[in-house]
Scaffold this motif. Structure first.
Motif, mmCIF file in Angstrom:
data_model
loop_
_atom_site.group_PDB
_atom_site.id
_atom_site.type_symbol
_atom_site.label_atom_id
_atom_site.label_comp_id
_atom_site.label_asym_id
_atom_site.label_seq_id
_atom_site.Cartn_x
_atom_site.Cartn_y
_atom_site.Cartn_z
ATOM 1 N N GLY A 185 0.475 -0.829 -0.127
ATOM 2 C CA GLY A 185 0.081 -0.647 -0.279
ATOM 3 C C GLY A 185 0.636 1.282 0.068
ATOM 4 N N ASP A 186 2.342 1.177 0.527
ATOM 5 C CA ASP A 186 3.160 2.268 0.411
ATOM 6 C C ASP A 186 3.791 2.697 -1.082
ATOM 7 O OD1 ASP A 186 3.212 3.497 3.359
ATOM 8 O OD2 ASP A 186 3.613 1.372 3.319
ATOM 9 N N TYR A 187 3.519 1.492 -1.494
ATOM 10 C CA TYR A 187 4.393 1.738 -3.182
ATOM 11 C C TYR A 187 2.985 2.047 -4.384
ATOM 12 C CZ TYR A 187 8.344 0.083 -2.271
ATOM 13 O OH TYR A 187 10.170 -0.509 -1.556
ATOM 14 N N ALA A 188 1.765 1.615 -4.068
ATOM 15 C CA ALA A 188 0.717 1.614 -4.827
ATOM 16 C C ALA A 188 -0.360 1.945 -4.332
ATOM 17 C CB ALA A 188 0.700 1.198 -6.001
ATOM 18 N N ILE A 215 -7.455 4.297 4.105
ATOM 19 C CA ILE A 215 -6.456 3.318 4.582
ATOM 20 C C ILE A 215 -5.831 2.121 3.609
ATOM 21 C CG2 ILE A 215 -8.435 0.738 4.356
ATOM 22 C CD1 ILE A 215 -10.711 2.282 4.858
ATOM 23 N N TRP A 216 -5.391 2.417 2.333
ATOM 24 C CA TRP A 216 -4.856 1.461 1.679
ATOM 25 C C TRP A 216 -3.296 1.661 2.558
ATOM 26 C CZ3 TRP A 216 -6.208 -3.181 -0.634
ATOM 27 C CH2 TRP A 216 -5.634 -3.267 -1.474
ATOM 28 N N PHE A 217 -3.309 2.470 3.483
ATOM 29 C CA PHE A 217 -1.284 2.623 4.164
ATOM 30 C C PHE A 217 -1.407 1.801 5.614
ATOM 31 C CE2 PHE A 217 -0.876 7.348 2.164
ATOM 32 C CZ PHE A 217 0.198 6.819 1.862
ATOM 33 N N PHE A 218 -2.668 0.917 5.986
ATOM 34 C CA PHE A 218 -3.061 0.486 6.893
ATOM 35 C C PHE A 218 -3.650 -1.070 6.691
ATOM 36 C CE2 PHE A 218 -3.243 5.262 7.646
ATOM 37 C CZ PHE A 218 -1.930 5.357 8.004
ATOM 38 N N LEU A 219 -4.299 -1.569 5.542
ATOM 39 C CA LEU A 219 -4.786 -2.428 5.735
ATOM 40 C C LEU A 219 -4.006 -3.636 5.595
ATOM 41 C CD1 LEU A 219 -8.059 -3.452 3.692
ATOM 42 C CD2 LEU A 219 -6.893 -3.544 2.477
ATOM 43 N N ALA A 220 -4.836 -4.399 6.428
ATOM 44 C CA ALA A 220 -4.537 -5.604 7.094
ATOM 45 C C ALA A 220 -3.472 -6.080 7.717
ATOM 46 C CB ALA A 220 -3.972 -7.002 5.674
ATOM 47 N N VAL A 221 -2.723 -4.800 8.870
ATOM 48 C CA VAL A 221 -1.688 -4.987 10.396
ATOM 49 C C VAL A 221 -2.944 -5.527 10.935
ATOM 50 C CG1 VAL A 221 -3.199 -2.718 10.367
ATOM 51 C CG2 VAL A 221 -0.677 -3.631 11.278
#
Length: 493
Positions: free
Chosen positions: A60-63, A241-247
């Motif tokens: 999520g940090d890449y795209a 949310i994509w910065f943190f999704l699935a933590v």
């Protein structure tokens, strides 16, 4: 979790037991049922658990996050990221408590099962499963695009990449959890190093004016900071949310962790701390190097940011390859997550019981293969952005139910042993609950089609439970035993 059979209270009538809701029945199963459904315990310490959390999210940090610039501009996405960072931090504190108190492979499903009963547990588990089954399909399409753009192996047709990715990484998981978690840790470390290299190239190119280069629209409250107005903040939620999704997948490793009461909270909190730092840096310096307008539609934001700012070809190539590692890391980790969620729901009878049988290395074979086959089929659509939004819908629904579970358990079972306690208690998880509910609604603002397709799949799963599996739960499954003991304690009191 192992419960002494002699400690079990006698069910009030055949086929049911205290604590089960009306119309839900638990069955005694044949001897050896759980023996064929065991995971390898004591494998992961807190560092590997933290690695699992970072690995699941790092792509999520890449795209993905950058598409929020097209919904809210830099200001709208910035505010959305801050709000979602608050939500995830608060939620992680709540999950750290629940994971230390109820350490099983079910994760959020286990917490909701204890707090909200079979229906609530199943509804939560299915929402999590939808997230984790669909997210790898979205990531597979991004991996295919990266492989093609890099010209690796001469591949020009993405579906071969999807198939190879699923086959390779499911195969590694079948070798055992220890091998899989260590491999994930290494891949995630390379991906994080790639972000460091990117920042080394992007920071010198930073220009604050680039952040606000999207022209304001005529939306209510629009400005250079909020070019799409106030509604743009809300519309940017799913991308923030994509910065943190699935933590939140870390508690799924509880049964395979060493001393989960201590390692689970340390692992998930450490992962969240690193993810918060990376989110802030990527959000500011990626558009700051090349402009928000250019990054808003990019399929490879770090590389496009470096190229757009005139960085050298060498550093751009390194970051491009690191991006592939980032996608692989998340793909690899979320396969682990969907297999453990499937395993736990199957072992307890909510899903077909064959899905939870493990092999000689204690890996759940069908729990890896069946969702993987479904994910591969979804990846063939090539609709990565739509699949991403479908995964976010499942995730946000599960967040709402998990935070409700924390609040309910705090109030209903204040004496439940909690090796770790959430700072701020139910106020903290209450904040996460409100923001998660807002995020559920935001998924409909971005892609109504994706949200309704996911909702339809969710309803089908709930119908399965209503018509069949609620009558065939397994009384000796760990999650069911938790409630059995709780009911017995209530009777003693």
């Amino acid at each position: 979790m192992t419960v002494d059979p002699s400690a079990r209270p006698t069910p009030s009538r055949p086929g049911t037991r205290p604590g089960h809701h009306a119309g839900v029945e638990a069955e005694r199963v044949e001897e050896g049922y759980l023996h064929r459904r065991q995971l390898r315990t004591g494998t992961a310490g807190w560092l590997l658990l933290a690695g699992l959390g970072v690995s699941a999210v790092i792509s999520g940090d890449y795209a993905g996050w950058n598409f929020g610039l097209a919904e809210g501009g830099f200001g709208g996405l910035l505010i959305a990221v801050v709000l979602m960072a608050v939500m995830y931090t608060a939620m992680v504190f709540g999950l750290a408590e629940l994971g230390s108190a109820l350490p099983t492979a079910g994760g959020g499903y286990t917490f909701a099962r204890r707090a909200l009963g079979p229906w609530g547990g199943y509804a939560t588990g299915v929402a999590v499963l939808i997230e984790y089954a669909i997210a790898p399909a979205a990531i597979a399409t991004f991996i295919g695009a990266y492989v093609e753009s890099l010209g690796l192996f001469g591949i020009t047709d993405g579906w071969w990449v999807y198939l190879a990715a699923y086959a390779l990484f499911i195969g590694i998981h079948l070798m055992g959890v220890g091998e899989a978690l260590k491999a994930m840790f290494v891949v995630a470390a390379i991906a994080v190093l790639g972000l460091v290299v990117f920042l080394a190239g992007a920071v010198p190119q930073f220009d604050a004016g680039n952040l606000l280069d999207i022209a304001p629209t005529d939306a209510a409250g629009a400005s250079s900071f909020l070019p799409y107005g106030l509604i743009g903040i809300w519309a940017a939620f799913p991308f923030a949310i994509w910065f943190f999704l699935a933590v939140e997948s870390v508690p799924l490793a509880a049964e395979e962790a060493r001393d989960p009461a201590r390692s689970m909270p340390r692992g998930i909190v450490a992962a969240m701390g690193l993810l918060l730092l990376l989110a802030l840096l990527m959000l500011v310096f990626t558009p700051g190097a090349a402009g928000s307008a250019a990054i808003a539609e990019s399929g490879n934001p770090p590389v496009d940011a470096l190229e757009g700012s005139g960085a050298g070809e060498g550093i751009t190539t390194v970051v491009n390859y690191a991006g592939l590692f980032g996608l692989v890391a998340s793909f690899f980790s979320i396969i682990y997550a969907y297999s453990r969620q499937t395993f736990a729901l199957s072992r307890a009878g909510y899903l077909p019981r064959a899905l939870s049988v493990t092999n000689g290395r204690k890996a759940p074979v069908l729990a890896l293969l069946v969702p993987g086959a479904i994910g591969f089929a979804l990846s063939l659509t090539g609709q990565g952005a739509m699949l991403l939004n479908m995964a976010v819908f499942g995730a946000t629904v599960s967040y709402v139910l998990m935070m409700v579970s924390h609040i309910v358990l705090r109030r209903r079972e204040p004496d439940l042993p909690r090796p770790y306690r959430t700072p701020g208690g139910t106020v903290t998880t209450g904040v996460a609950l409100v923001l998660a509910a807002a995020a559920v609604v935001a998924t409909f603002l971005v892609d109504v089609t994706a949200a309704f397709w996911t909702l339809a799949a969710y309803v089908v799963f709930l119908a399965w439970f209503a018509l069949y599996s609620r009558h065939h739960l397994v009384a000796s499954a760990p999650e069911e035993e938790f409630e059995l003991l709780a009911a017995a304690e209530e009777e003693v009191e």
